[in-house]
Design an enzyme around this catalytic site. Structure first.
Site, PDB file in Angstrom:
ATOM      1  CG  HIS A 171      -1.976  -1.158   1.043  1.00  0.00           C
ATOM      2  ND1 HIS A 171      -2.413  -1.909   2.100  1.00  0.00           N
ATOM      3  CD2 HIS A 171      -2.578  -1.670  -0.069  1.00  0.00           C
ATOM      4  CE1 HIS A 171      -3.263  -2.831   1.655  1.00  0.00           C
ATOM      5  NE2 HIS A 171      -3.370  -2.702   0.349  1.00  0.00           N
ATOM      6  CB  SER A 216      -5.575  -2.271  -2.893  1.00  0.00           C
ATOM      7  OG  SER A 216      -6.463  -3.319  -3.193  1.00  0.00           O
ATOM      8  CG  ASP A 237      -2.827  -7.961  -3.745  1.00  0.00           C
ATOM      9  OD1 ASP A 237      -2.003  -8.858  -3.481  1.00  0.00           O
ATOM     10  OD2 ASP A 237      -3.424  -7.300  -2.870  1.00  0.00           O
TER      11      ASP A 237
END
Ligand code: SAM
Length: 278
Positions: free
Chosen positions: A19, A99, A163
């Site tokens: 992040h 995210s 991800d």
């Protein structure tokens, strides 16, 4: 197979690195007025509470964001990331943004987002946290295929986060194949690929495949909280960034040693590597 739930892992060292890089890249890309499209192929639930049963069961955040919470150093990138996380909390550390929440904190009215999440429950949470709008699409679809269908983006400016949970070992190959295909359709996008180091050989193979894929301008930033081991479990994780902002490598060269200082358990380390030049 959809057994992975990010609520068990939110705020761990891997999330901190992921992040922080995502935030840094988006801050840079939103300096230009022109519309930016954000594509999150594996979005998760979007927001996490540390009082949930899942977070309390593993307490992985204690090794990540909780350790960094008391950061007293001078690195502005780390301070900016902590201010971001503080913005989701009152005085104590209780919540952690996924995210999509990190991204939407930076995206502007003119930007668009595409959030993919396959798990029915997490897709439900994601939709509650991020209501679909004309400029924000939330899809219960496969993120790899969804990404390819969106490229090239209409605005010709896009930032992509890939991800996956890597529950299925073939995900390592699928990531490289998807990125290589995506790059053929849209070579100027900024792609970010998160990876876990559970078995170093898989990452060595993944890096070699990316180097041979024809994709240019690939950088890698990795944070290990302990040295590689043959035993079970993630000891390090990394972000591979294709077409990174010009100053990201320098920024990460300053950030990574500090993250090692704060988050290392034993024999922590970092890697900052240019895999393929421009
Ligand atoms: C590592 S988590 C995502 C975390 C999130 N990106 C964040 O940083 O907050 C991976 C997510 O991908 C979802 N998932 C697994 N396979 C998928 C697929 N093929 N397409 C979209 N989502 C998938 C899982 O349900 C899980 O929520």
């Amino acid at each position: 197979m959809l057994s992975y739930r990010h609520s068990f892992h939110a705020g761990n060292p891997a999330d901190v690195l992921k992040h922080l890089v995502l935030f840094e890249v988006l801050k840079y890309l939103t300096k230009k007025d022109k519309t930016l499209e954000y594509i999150d192929t594996h979005s998760g639930a979007g927001m996490y509470s540390f009082s949930s049963n899942e977070a309390q069961k593993t307490q992985e955040y204690e090794q990540g964001i909780a350790k960094l919470w008391s950061y007293s150093g001078n690195n502005q990138t780390i301070k900016d990331y902590l201010d971001l996380i503080k913005g989701f909390n009152q005085n104590d550390l209780s919540f952690y943004p996924g995210s999509p929440a990190v991204a939407h904190n930076v995206l502007r009215a003119q930007d668009k987002s595409w959030l993919f999440e396959l798990h029915p429950q997490d897709h439900g949470h994601l939709t509650n946290n991020f209501r679909p709008t004309r400029k924000r699409k939330v899809r219960k679809e496969d993120g790899f295929q969804g990404l390819l269908a969106l490229l090239p983006p209409i605005s010709r400016r896009a930032c992509i986060l890939i991800d996956p949970p890597y529950e299925i070992k073939s995900d390592y190959e699928l990531v490289v194949k998807t990125v290589a295909n995506a790059y053929k359709k849209f070579a100027s996008g900024t792609y970010m690929i998160w990876y876990p180091v559970v078995d170093r050989e898989r990452i060595v193979t993944m890096e070699a495949s990316l180097i041979e894929s024809g994709v240019k301008n690939i950088h890698l930033y990795e944070l290990g909280t302990s040295k590689d081991t043959e035993e079970h479990g993630m000891t390090a994780s990394g972000m591979i960034v294709i077409n990174p902002p010009w100053n990201l490598a320098k920024t990460m060269d300053e950030v990574l040693p500090e993250l090692v200082d704060y988050l290392s358990v034993e024999d922590g380390f970092y890697r900052s590597v240019e895999l393929v030049s421009e």
